[in-house]
Motif scaffolding. Structure first.
Motif, mmCIF file in Angstrom:
data_model
loop_
_atom_site.group_PDB
_atom_site.id
_atom_site.type_symbol
_atom_site.label_atom_id
_atom_site.label_comp_id
_atom_site.label_asym_id
_atom_site.label_seq_id
_atom_site.Cartn_x
_atom_site.Cartn_y
_atom_site.Cartn_z
ATOM 1 N N HIS A 30 4.647 49.955 -45.497
ATOM 2 C CA HIS A 30 5.444 49.729 -46.706
ATOM 3 C C HIS A 30 6.748 48.989 -46.409
ATOM 4 O O HIS A 30 7.519 48.703 -47.324
ATOM 5 C CB HIS A 30 5.756 51.049 -47.406
ATOM 6 C CG HIS A 30 4.631 51.542 -48.284
ATOM 7 N ND1 HIS A 30 4.458 51.099 -49.578
ATOM 8 C CD2 HIS A 30 3.631 52.407 -48.042
ATOM 9 C CE1 HIS A 30 3.386 51.701 -50.100
ATOM 10 N NE2 HIS A 30 2.866 52.495 -49.198
ATOM 11 N N GLY A 31 6.996 48.726 -45.146
ATOM 12 C CA GLY A 31 8.204 47.976 -44.798
ATOM 13 C C GLY A 31 9.479 48.801 -44.906
ATOM 14 O O GLY A 31 10.567 48.253 -45.061
ATOM 15 N N ASP A 86 11.970 47.674 -42.622
ATOM 16 C CA ASP A 86 12.504 46.354 -42.949
ATOM 17 C C ASP A 86 13.573 46.497 -44.021
ATOM 18 O O ASP A 86 14.580 45.801 -44.021
ATOM 19 C CB ASP A 86 11.377 45.436 -43.433
ATOM 20 C CG ASP A 86 10.331 45.235 -42.340
ATOM 21 O OD1 ASP A 86 10.653 44.587 -41.338
ATOM 22 O OD2 ASP A 86 9.216 45.759 -42.487
ATOM 23 N N ARG A 87 13.337 47.417 -44.954
ATOM 24 C CA ARG A 87 14.364 47.684 -45.977
ATOM 25 C C ARG A 87 15.580 48.369 -45.366
ATOM 26 O O ARG A 87 16.716 48.107 -45.758
ATOM 27 C CB ARG A 87 13.806 48.636 -47.044
ATOM 28 C CG ARG A 87 12.739 48.070 -47.944
ATOM 29 C CD ARG A 87 12.372 49.166 -48.931
ATOM 30 N NE ARG A 87 11.151 48.902 -49.655
ATOM 31 C CZ ARG A 87 11.090 48.296 -50.842
ATOM 32 N NH1 ARG A 87 12.190 47.866 -51.428
ATOM 33 N NH2 ARG A 87 9.934 48.123 -51.440
ATOM 34 N N PRO A 131 2.346 41.127 -46.476
ATOM 35 C CA PRO A 131 2.862 39.926 -45.789
ATOM 36 C C PRO A 131 4.325 40.050 -45.374
ATOM 37 O O PRO A 131 4.821 39.217 -44.615
ATOM 38 C CB PRO A 131 2.678 38.825 -46.846
ATOM 39 C CG PRO A 131 2.680 39.536 -48.150
ATOM 40 C CD PRO A 131 2.028 40.866 -47.879
ATOM 41 N N TRP A 132 5.004 41.117 -45.846
ATOM 42 C CA TRP A 132 6.419 41.286 -45.475
ATOM 43 C C TRP A 132 6.587 41.806 -44.060
ATOM 44 O O TRP A 132 7.693 41.836 -43.551
ATOM 45 C CB TRP A 132 7.109 42.231 -46.461
ATOM 46 C CG TRP A 132 6.338 43.484 -46.725
ATOM 47 C CD1 TRP A 132 6.347 44.626 -45.995
ATOM 48 C CD2 TRP A 132 5.422 43.690 -47.798
ATOM 49 N NE1 TRP A 132 5.489 45.533 -46.540
ATOM 50 C CE2 TRP A 132 4.907 44.986 -47.658
ATOM 51 C CE3 TRP A 132 5.000 42.891 -48.878
ATOM 52 C CZ2 TRP A 132 3.973 45.519 -48.557
ATOM 53 C CZ3 TRP A 132 4.070 43.426 -49.759
ATOM 54 C CH2 TRP A 132 3.569 44.718 -49.595
ATOM 55 N N LEU A 133 5.489 42.216 -43.442
ATOM 56 C CA LEU A 133 5.602 42.752 -42.082
ATOM 57 C C LEU A 133 5.706 41.605 -41.086
ATOM 58 O O LEU A 133 4.725 40.936 -40.797
ATOM 59 C CB LEU A 133 4.395 43.619 -41.743
ATOM 60 C CG LEU A 133 4.216 44.862 -42.597
ATOM 61 C CD1 LEU A 133 2.978 45.628 -42.153
ATOM 62 C CD2 LEU A 133 5.452 45.747 -42.547
ATOM 63 N N LYS A 134 6.907 41.387 -40.594
ATOM 64 C CA LYS A 134 7.131 40.263 -39.692
ATOM 65 C C LYS A 134 6.872 40.644 -38.242
ATOM 66 O O LYS A 134 6.498 39.818 -37.429
ATOM 67 C CB LYS A 134 8.581 39.759 -39.810
ATOM 68 C CG LYS A 134 8.979 39.333 -41.218
ATOM 69 C CD LYS A 134 8.253 38.056 -41.633
ATOM 70 C CE LYS A 134 8.727 37.561 -42.980
ATOM 71 N NZ LYS A 134 8.318 38.429 -44.095
ATOM 72 N N GLY A 183 6.045 37.035 -47.190
ATOM 73 C CA GLY A 183 6.699 38.108 -47.924
ATOM 74 C C GLY A 183 8.166 38.080 -47.616
ATOM 75 O O GLY A 183 8.567 37.883 -46.479
ATOM 76 N N GLY A 184 8.948 38.262 -48.641
ATOM 77 C CA GLY A 184 10.359 38.447 -48.428
ATOM 78 C C GLY A 184 10.565 39.936 -48.312
ATOM 79 O O GLY A 184 10.264 40.556 -47.300
ATOM 80 N N PRO A 242 9.826 43.905 -48.879
ATOM 81 C CA PRO A 242 8.599 44.698 -49.010
ATOM 82 C C PRO A 242 8.187 44.808 -50.478
ATOM 83 O O PRO A 242 9.032 45.007 -51.349
ATOM 84 C CB PRO A 242 9.016 46.061 -48.452
ATOM 85 C CG PRO A 242 10.089 45.755 -47.460
ATOM 86 C CD PRO A 242 10.841 44.592 -48.055
ATOM 87 N N GLY A 243 6.918 44.630 -50.733
ATOM 88 C CA GLY A 243 6.419 44.708 -52.101
ATOM 89 C C GLY A 243 6.341 43.360 -52.792
ATOM 90 O O GLY A 243 5.808 43.270 -53.897
ATOM 91 N N SER A 244 6.865 42.304 -52.157
ATOM 92 C CA SER A 244 6.822 40.992 -52.814
ATOM 93 C C SER A 244 5.790 40.092 -52.130
ATOM 94 O O SER A 244 5.627 40.144 -50.912
ATOM 95 C CB SER A 244 8.199 40.321 -52.768
ATOM 96 O OG SER A 244 8.503 39.906 -51.454
ATOM 97 N N TYR A 245 5.103 39.316 -52.939
ATOM 98 C CA TYR A 245 4.069 38.414 -52.428
ATOM 99 C C TYR A 245 4.429 36.984 -52.794
ATOM 100 O O TYR A 245 4.700 36.688 -53.959
ATOM 101 C CB TYR A 245 2.701 38.758 -53.031
ATOM 102 C CG TYR A 245 2.218 40.135 -52.632
ATOM 103 C CD1 TYR A 245 1.372 40.299 -51.540
ATOM 104 C CD2 TYR A 245 2.621 41.265 -53.335
ATOM 105 C CE1 TYR A 245 0.934 41.559 -51.158
ATOM 106 C CE2 TYR A 245 2.192 42.525 -52.960
ATOM 107 C CZ TYR A 245 1.343 42.668 -51.870
ATOM 108 O OH TYR A 245 0.920 43.904 -51.500
#
Lengths: 358, 118
Positions: free
Chosen positions: A227-228, A231-232, A267-270, B64-65, B67-70
């Motif tokens: 869930h990132g 990252d948050r 895709p937010w997982l870098k 993704g920027g 989390p939760g955004s595509y």
């Protein structure tokens, strides 16, 4: 040495009830000794507690600070002992978020006023009603002002894995106060919680103790990463407690492999998930798996998952599956012992280890 | 010594999206990005697990920027048809595992023919 997991048992219920707001006391009193907290559908076949510890006045061991000092801090040479609620941890799984909030408040105040003043080596984790994340965040902000609370404690059993965004306010509040969030196995299949392991409710304690307590910890680890959450909240640190360790490298390998192929969903997982875990997540050692002579293999596996930096000692006093520090530490490579016994936990809890009251 | 090999007509490649040929014991494929028409030549073997890489798809790499955004990323990738690992079709690097790289080759179109230097 820092012991990250010393359990506080509910002993003198009337003493605790004095910290419940008057309008709710009768309700809790009428629920019996567990005060309305949910229970498991199975039970331990012998005792949840070490049988060598005397039960005082019919209360379980670990039911007051004097017992903790006498049975843990003094004999084991513990410099800092972190108190973690035992049954009261399951406030998050009570059907009523209002009763849960009241009991969490009372337990935190009881810990602050009755326990923490009794020995300068004592610290505690605070509990909160996670089924109502906004209220949980309020409770964290209320209690964390006292520097002797060194972590926010959540139960392994939960309605959904903790990466789910509804829980963000809990993690944000913890970060605001520089508190790690400790997730301790337990409560799986209890009250509001999902079942333990995904195959339906177990029959026996041995099933839960083998699987349920590990599966929830795996689920929270994976959920928080994908869930990132880190990252948050890059400053967030999570301590995963009492879920076992042998599975860890396998889960990280699976997670990294899946991240490469399934990134379209997240895709937010870098960064590679295992790298995020190494940086943001710590694990308590108890109960370290008995390996039938394969400790060398276990240590290699732990190393592959980031040890020794990732490991923090915990005894789990006064439970039956307690790890004695001397026995535990001698199983570890010599070069790991100082980090596991003290340094990693000292870095995790940080400044708060120096706190001497509100 | 490398040399230019004639693989297919451009018309054939435009129709099929890809062409795979055996060249000196190696399988090399040319794939055409359906969005830009750009051509890339890669070894037709995924370095991860041996899949026929050129039978995968060329697509935008998801970006993704928060989390939760595509978002649709700018970057085009060659996505393996088996496990979905993504490769830069230009230099062959696996974008999620720097230790993995697939061989890539110069590609050109001359007189309506697609040629690869290998």
């Amino acid at each position: 040495m820092i012991d990250c997991d010393i359990h506080q048992e509910l002993g003198d219920v009337e003493e605790l009830l004095q910290f419940v707001e008057p309008a709710q006391r009768d309700w809790f009193r009428s629920q019996g000794p567990l005060l309305g907290l949910p229970g498991y559908s199975w039970t331990h076949p012998a005792s949840w507690f070490r049988q060598d510890l005397a039960h005082q006045d019919g209360r379980p061991p670990g039911a007051n600070a004097a017992a903790v000092v006498r049975e843990v801090l003094d004999p084991l040479g513990v410099d800092i002992g972190v108190l973690n609620a035992d049954d009261a941890l399951y406030v998050s799984l009570m059907a009523s978020p209002y009763r849960a909030a009241a009991l969490a408040r009372a337990h935190n105040d009881w810990t602050r006023d009755v326990w923490l003043g009794q020995d300068p080596r004592l610290r505690a984790s605070l509990i909160c009603p996670a089924q109502n994340p906004a209220a949980a965040a309020d409770e964290i902000r209320r209690v964390a002002k006292d520097g002797r609370f060194v972590a926010v404690l959540l139960s392994g059993g939960s309605e959904r894995p903790y990466g789910e965004p509804r829980y963000l306010p809990v993690f944000e509040a913890a970060v605001e106060f520089g508190l790690p969030v400790a997730i301790h196995s337990g409560g799986e299949g209890m009250g509001l919680a999902g079942d333990s392991g995904g195959a339906g409710p177990p029959t026996f304690y041995i099933e839960w103790h083998t699987l349920g307590s590990a599966c929830s910890i795996m689920a929270h680890l994976v959920s928080l990463v994908v869930h990132g959450t880190f990252d948050r909240l890059p400053e967030l640190r999570v301590l995963l407690m009492e879920g076992g360790l042998g599975w860890l490298p396998g889960i990280l390998w699976r997670l990294d492999t899946n991240w490469r192929g399934l990134r379209a969903d997240t895709p937010w997982l870098k960064r590679k998930p295992s790298e995020v875990v190494r940086e943001n997540i710590r694990f308590t050692t108890q109960p370290l798996e008995h390996t039938d002579g394969h400790d060398k293999l276990l240590m290699e596996m732990l190393e592959a998952a980031g040890a020794p930096e990732t490991l923090c000692f915990a005894s789990d006093y006064p439970h039956w599956d307690y790890d004695a520090p001397a026995e535990l530490l001698k199983r570890l490579p010599e070069g790991w012992r100082q980090a596991v016994a003290h340094d990693n936990a000292a870095a995790l809890f940080g400044q708060r280890l120096a706190a001497v009251g509100a | 010594m490398t040399r230019w090999h004639d693989l297919a007509s451009l018309a054939q490649l435009e129709m099929d999206g890809r062409v795979v040929a055996h060249l000196d014991g190696r399988e090399i494929g040319v794939v055409r990005d359906p969005a830009s028409g750009e051509l890339w030549a890669l070894r037709n073997r995924c370095p991860h697990h041996g899949a026929p890489l050129c039978l995968g798809s060329i697509k935008a790499r998801g970006a993704g920027g928060l989390p939760g955004s595509y978002e649709l990323g700018e970057r085009r990738v060659m996505r393996c048809p088996w496990h979905g690992w993504e490769f830069d079709p230009q230099d062959g690097r696996c974008l999620d595992d720097p230790s993995m790289r697939v061989a890539t080759y110069p590609v050109r179109v001359r007189d309506g023919r697609v040629e690869v230097e290998a």
